[in-house]
Design a protein around this motif. Sequence first.
Motif, PDB file in Angstrom:
ATOM      1  N   ASP A   1       0.848  -1.117   0.043  1.00 57.19           N
ATOM      2  CA  ASP A   1      -0.034   0.080  -0.026  1.00 57.19           C
ATOM      3  C   ASP A   1       0.673   1.143   0.032  1.00 57.19           C
ATOM      4  OD1 ASP A   1      -2.414  -1.634   0.059  1.00 57.19           O
ATOM      5  OD2 ASP A   1      -2.525  -1.507   2.044  1.00 57.19           O
ATOM      6  N   CYS A   2       1.844   1.386   0.871  1.00 54.21           N
ATOM      7  CA  CYS A   2       2.812   2.348   0.832  1.00 54.21           C
ATOM      8  C   CYS A   2       3.503   2.668  -0.370  1.00 54.21           C
ATOM      9  CB  CYS A   2       3.949   2.259   2.042  1.00 54.21           C
ATOM     10  SG  CYS A   2       4.933   3.678   2.261  1.00 54.21           S
ATOM     11  N   LEU A   3       4.076   1.443  -0.924  1.00 53.86           N
ATOM     12  CA  LEU A   3       4.751   1.358  -2.358  1.00 53.86           C
ATOM     13  C   LEU A   3       4.025   1.933  -3.503  1.00 53.86           C
ATOM     14  CD1 LEU A   3       6.936  -1.571  -1.867  1.00 53.86           C
ATOM     15  CD2 LEU A   3       7.784   0.827  -1.828  1.00 53.86           C
ATOM     16  N   PHE A   4       2.607   1.426  -3.457  1.00 52.29           N
ATOM     17  CA  PHE A   4       1.775   2.120  -4.442  1.00 52.29           C
ATOM     18  C   PHE A   4       1.537   3.110  -4.380  1.00 52.29           C
ATOM     19  CE2 PHE A   4      -2.705   2.470  -5.956  1.00 52.29           C
ATOM     20  CZ  PHE A   4      -2.487   2.405  -7.397  1.00 52.29           C
ATOM     21  N   GLY A   5       0.999   3.895  -3.071  1.00 50.69           N
ATOM     22  CA  GLY A   5       0.835   5.357  -2.784  1.00 50.69           C
ATOM     23  C   GLY A   5       2.045   6.191  -3.448  1.00 50.69           C
ATOM     24  N   GLN A   6       3.063   5.631  -3.276  1.00 48.47           N
ATOM     25  CA  GLN A   6       4.298   6.751  -3.699  1.00 48.47           C
ATOM     26  C   GLN A   6       4.483   6.650  -5.275  1.00 48.47           C
ATOM     27  OE1 GLN A   6       7.138   5.089  -0.616  1.00 48.47           O
ATOM     28  NE2 GLN A   6       8.212   6.808  -1.028  1.00 48.47           N
ATOM     29  N   LEU A   7       4.153   5.515  -5.942  1.00 48.51           N
ATOM     30  CA  LEU A   7       4.107   5.217  -7.338  1.00 48.51           C
ATOM     31  C   LEU A   7       3.048   6.120  -7.916  1.00 48.51           C
ATOM     32  CD1 LEU A   7       5.388   3.690  -9.831  1.00 48.51           C
ATOM     33  CD2 LEU A   7       3.867   2.095  -9.206  1.00 48.51           C
ATOM     34  N   ARG A   8       1.771   5.524  -7.289  1.00 47.41           N
ATOM     35  CA  ARG A   8       0.648   6.615  -7.783  1.00 47.41           C
ATOM     36  C   ARG A   8       0.916   7.765  -7.851  1.00 47.41           C
ATOM     37  NH1 ARG A   8      -4.518   8.569  -6.172  1.00 47.41           N
ATOM     38  NH2 ARG A   8      -6.146   7.741  -7.524  1.00 47.41           N
ATOM     39  N   SER A   9       1.322   8.725  -6.958  1.00 47.67           N
ATOM     40  CA  SER A   9       1.530  10.020  -6.903  1.00 47.67           C
ATOM     41  C   SER A   9       2.452  10.507  -8.108  1.00 47.67           C
ATOM     42  CB  SER A   9       2.116  10.661  -5.548  1.00 47.67           C
ATOM     43  OG  SER A   9       3.474  10.114  -5.443  1.00 47.67           O
ATOM     44  N   LEU A  10       3.509   9.516  -8.285  1.00 46.59           N
ATOM     45  CA  LEU A  10       4.490  10.144  -9.478  1.00 46.59           C
ATOM     46  C   LEU A  10       3.519   9.711 -10.824  1.00 46.59           C
ATOM     47  CD1 LEU A  10       7.756   8.376  -8.107  1.00 46.59           C
ATOM     48  CD2 LEU A  10       7.190  10.748  -8.075  1.00 46.59           C
ATOM     49  N   ALA A  11       3.070   8.793 -10.874  1.00 54.13           N
ATOM     50  CA  ALA A  11       2.368   8.465 -12.233  1.00 54.13           C
ATOM     51  C   ALA A  11       1.376   9.659 -12.643  1.00 54.13           C
ATOM     52  CB  ALA A  11       1.984   7.067 -12.250  1.00 54.13           C
ATOM     53  N   LEU A  12       0.577   9.732 -11.498  1.00 56.70           N
ATOM     54  CA  LEU A  12      -0.671  10.640 -11.895  1.00 56.70           C
ATOM     55  C   LEU A  12      -0.106  12.106 -12.096  1.00 56.70           C
ATOM     56  CD1 LEU A  12      -3.409   9.034  -9.706  1.00 56.70           C
ATOM     57  CD2 LEU A  12      -3.127   8.932 -12.272  1.00 56.70           C
ATOM     58  N   ALA A  13       1.189  12.476 -11.666  1.00 58.12           N
ATOM     59  CA  ALA A  13       1.552  13.948 -11.860  1.00 58.12           C
ATOM     60  C   ALA A  13       1.935  14.097 -13.471  1.00 58.12           C
ATOM     61  CB  ALA A  13       2.983  13.930 -10.951  1.00 58.12           C
ATOM     62  N   LEU A  14       1.933  12.842 -14.081  1.00 60.10           N
ATOM     63  CA  LEU A  14       2.395  13.383 -15.546  1.00 60.10           C
ATOM     64  C   LEU A  14       1.073  13.780 -16.179  1.00 60.10           C
ATOM     65  CD1 LEU A  14       4.695   9.968 -15.960  1.00 60.10           C
ATOM     66  CD2 LEU A  14       5.175  12.298 -16.383  1.00 60.10           C
ATOM     67  N   PRO A  15       1.228  14.397 -17.243  1.00 59.14           N
ATOM     68  CA  PRO A  15       0.295  14.896 -18.233  1.00 59.14           C
ATOM     69  C   PRO A  15      -0.882  14.057 -18.637  1.00 59.14           C
ATOM     70  CG  PRO A  15       2.449  16.143 -18.932  1.00 59.14           C
ATOM     71  CD  PRO A  15       2.560  14.851 -18.148  1.00 59.14           C
ATOM     72  N   GLU A  16      -2.189  14.296 -18.292  1.00 58.24           N
ATOM     73  CA  GLU A  16      -3.387  13.591 -18.841  1.00 58.24           C
ATOM     74  C   GLU A  16      -3.193  11.977 -18.529  1.00 58.24           C
ATOM     75  OE1 GLU A  16      -4.661  14.343 -22.818  1.00 58.24           O
ATOM     76  OE2 GLU A  16      -4.053  16.687 -22.637  1.00 58.24           O
ATOM     77  N   THR A  17      -3.092  11.814 -17.501  1.00 60.50           N
ATOM     78  CA  THR A  17      -2.897  10.380 -17.053  1.00 60.50           C
ATOM     79  C   THR A  17      -3.994   9.981 -16.104  1.00 60.50           C
ATOM     80  OG1 THR A  17      -1.414  10.836 -14.961  1.00 60.50           O
ATOM     81  CG2 THR A  17      -0.402  10.194 -16.943  1.00 60.50           C
ATOM     82  N   HIS A  18      -4.543   8.873 -16.186  1.00 61.06           N
ATOM     83  CA  HIS A  18      -5.507   8.345 -15.059  1.00 61.06           C
ATOM     84  C   HIS A  18      -5.324   6.814 -14.745  1.00 61.06           C
ATOM     85  CE1 HIS A  18      -6.997   7.430 -19.390  1.00 61.06           C
ATOM     86  NE2 HIS A  18      -7.261   6.210 -18.940  1.00 61.06           N
ATOM     87  N   GLU A  19      -5.954   6.379 -13.785  1.00 64.85           N
ATOM     88  CA  GLU A  19      -5.631   5.170 -13.345  1.00 64.85           C
ATOM     89  C   GLU A  19      -6.682   4.252 -13.985  1.00 64.85           C
ATOM     90  OE1 GLU A  19      -5.513   2.925  -8.813  1.00 64.85           O
ATOM     91  OE2 GLU A  19      -5.225   5.189  -8.945  1.00 64.85           O
ATOM     92  N   ARG A  20      -6.422   2.856 -14.268  1.00 66.84           N
ATOM     93  CA  ARG A  20      -7.253   1.845 -14.467  1.00 66.84           C
ATOM     94  C   ARG A  20      -6.781   0.420 -14.297  1.00 66.84           C
ATOM     95  NH1 ARG A  20     -10.463   1.733 -20.306  1.00 66.84           N
ATOM     96  NH2 ARG A  20     -11.157   3.737 -19.390  1.00 66.84           N
ATOM     97  N   GLU A  21      -7.540  -0.265 -13.461  1.00 64.21           N
ATOM     98  CA  GLU A  21      -7.032  -1.605 -13.559  1.00 64.21           C
ATOM     99  C   GLU A  21      -7.041  -2.572 -14.720  1.00 64.21           C
ATOM    100  OE1 GLU A  21      -8.965  -5.332 -11.194  1.00 64.21           O
ATOM    101  OE2 GLU A  21      -8.336  -3.705  -9.687  1.00 64.21           O
ATOM    102  N   SER A  22      -5.910  -3.384 -14.695  1.00 60.20           N
ATOM    103  CA  SER A  22      -6.082  -4.383 -15.868  1.00 60.20           C
ATOM    104  C   SER A  22      -5.632  -5.847 -15.393  1.00 60.20           C
ATOM    105  CB  SER A  22      -5.129  -3.625 -17.132  1.00 60.20           C
ATOM    106  OG  SER A  22      -4.806  -4.469 -17.964  1.00 60.20           O
ATOM    107  N   HIS A  23      -6.115  -6.686 -15.899  1.00 61.45           N
ATOM    108  CA  HIS A  23      -5.735  -7.954 -15.432  1.00 61.45           C
ATOM    109  C   HIS A  23      -5.309  -8.282 -13.862  1.00 61.45           C
ATOM    110  CE1 HIS A  23      -5.667  -9.230 -19.720  1.00 61.45           C
ATOM    111  NE2 HIS A  23      -4.868  -8.267 -20.125  1.00 61.45           N
ATOM    112  N   GLY A  24      -6.320  -7.517 -13.075  1.00 63.21           N
ATOM    113  CA  GLY A  24      -6.150  -7.900 -11.710  1.00 63.21           C
ATOM    114  C   GLY A  24      -4.892  -6.906 -11.078  1.00 63.21           C
TER     115      GLY A  24
END
Length: 321
Positions: free
Chosen positions: A195-218
């Motif tokens: 959870d901690c690692l994903f939180g850090q990764l998520r903040s970096l990924a969503l800081a890039l322009p026009e990005t969004h989150e979506r689940e794929s294959h679990g």
Amino acid sequence: MAEKAKIAVFISGTGTNMAALLYASRLESSPFEIVLIASNIASADGLALAELEGIPTFVHSHKGHSREDHDTAMEAAAKQAGTEFIVLAGYMRVLSDAFVERWDGRILNIHPSLLPKYKGLDPHARAIEAGDSHAGASVHLVTPELDAGEVLAQAKVAIAPDDTAETLQARVKLAEHQLYPRAVADYVARGNDPDCLFGQLRSLALALPETHERESHGSPGFRVGSEKSGKFFAYFSDRHHGSEHIALLVKTSGMDELLNLVEAQPDIYYKPAFYGASGWVGVILNRPNIDWDHIEEWLGRSWRAVAPARLTKLLDAADMF
């Protein structure tokens, strides 16, 4: 069970917090082990306890040395012991800015007040004088500014009407012994907490322009572009498909680069079972001393590989300023 984090404890005196950390580290569930007790005072009582318990010790007097030279000696001993984190437990020296910056995010301290109140000296007397209902202890990260780093955990201790600084200090010390091992354990275990690692990764990924989150294959994934036509540029993998790794999956230039990365640095990269055939490499997140700037670079590179030209041109223009 994950490998235990290696900790050096710096002390200057009796080492009661060091002792609390030491005996907590002996519990089977502890995520850390103490590999060194280091001090600037040869007569520090805590050194005798460390030697009794079979923990390696190191002493280097600060007298006659500059702050930087003394820190260099202490740091060398910590590195030789394989230290990943430094924990200050009654260490009565202010670390040099350069030392703190080299160990950014990896030095912890405990301070006997409810920070940000009463930084520095005499916190118990100051809390009583202010008429506070509670005093306490705070575990925080060490930064160049005294007692100003991120607070990781706190314990409150009620102030009695007849308390003196000495009686209050004694009760706060008991709270410290409970708080410090728990806070250290929680902090060093973050590197294996998905959870901690994903939180850090998520903040970096969503800081890039026009990005969004979506689940794929679990697996959680990140796409660039519209919700309808966006393309994946990264996935988060939490030990999926039998892997032992918590990882970021990103695009490489192809199979040759993927295999070269895995062969040259198997402690950082691996070929994911499901995505590897398409040239996606796994960048291992649950490893010691992870460099989040490196993770950010991979996210940016993978984002550029699939982002529309209009977005990469805007980003290139922004990078010029």
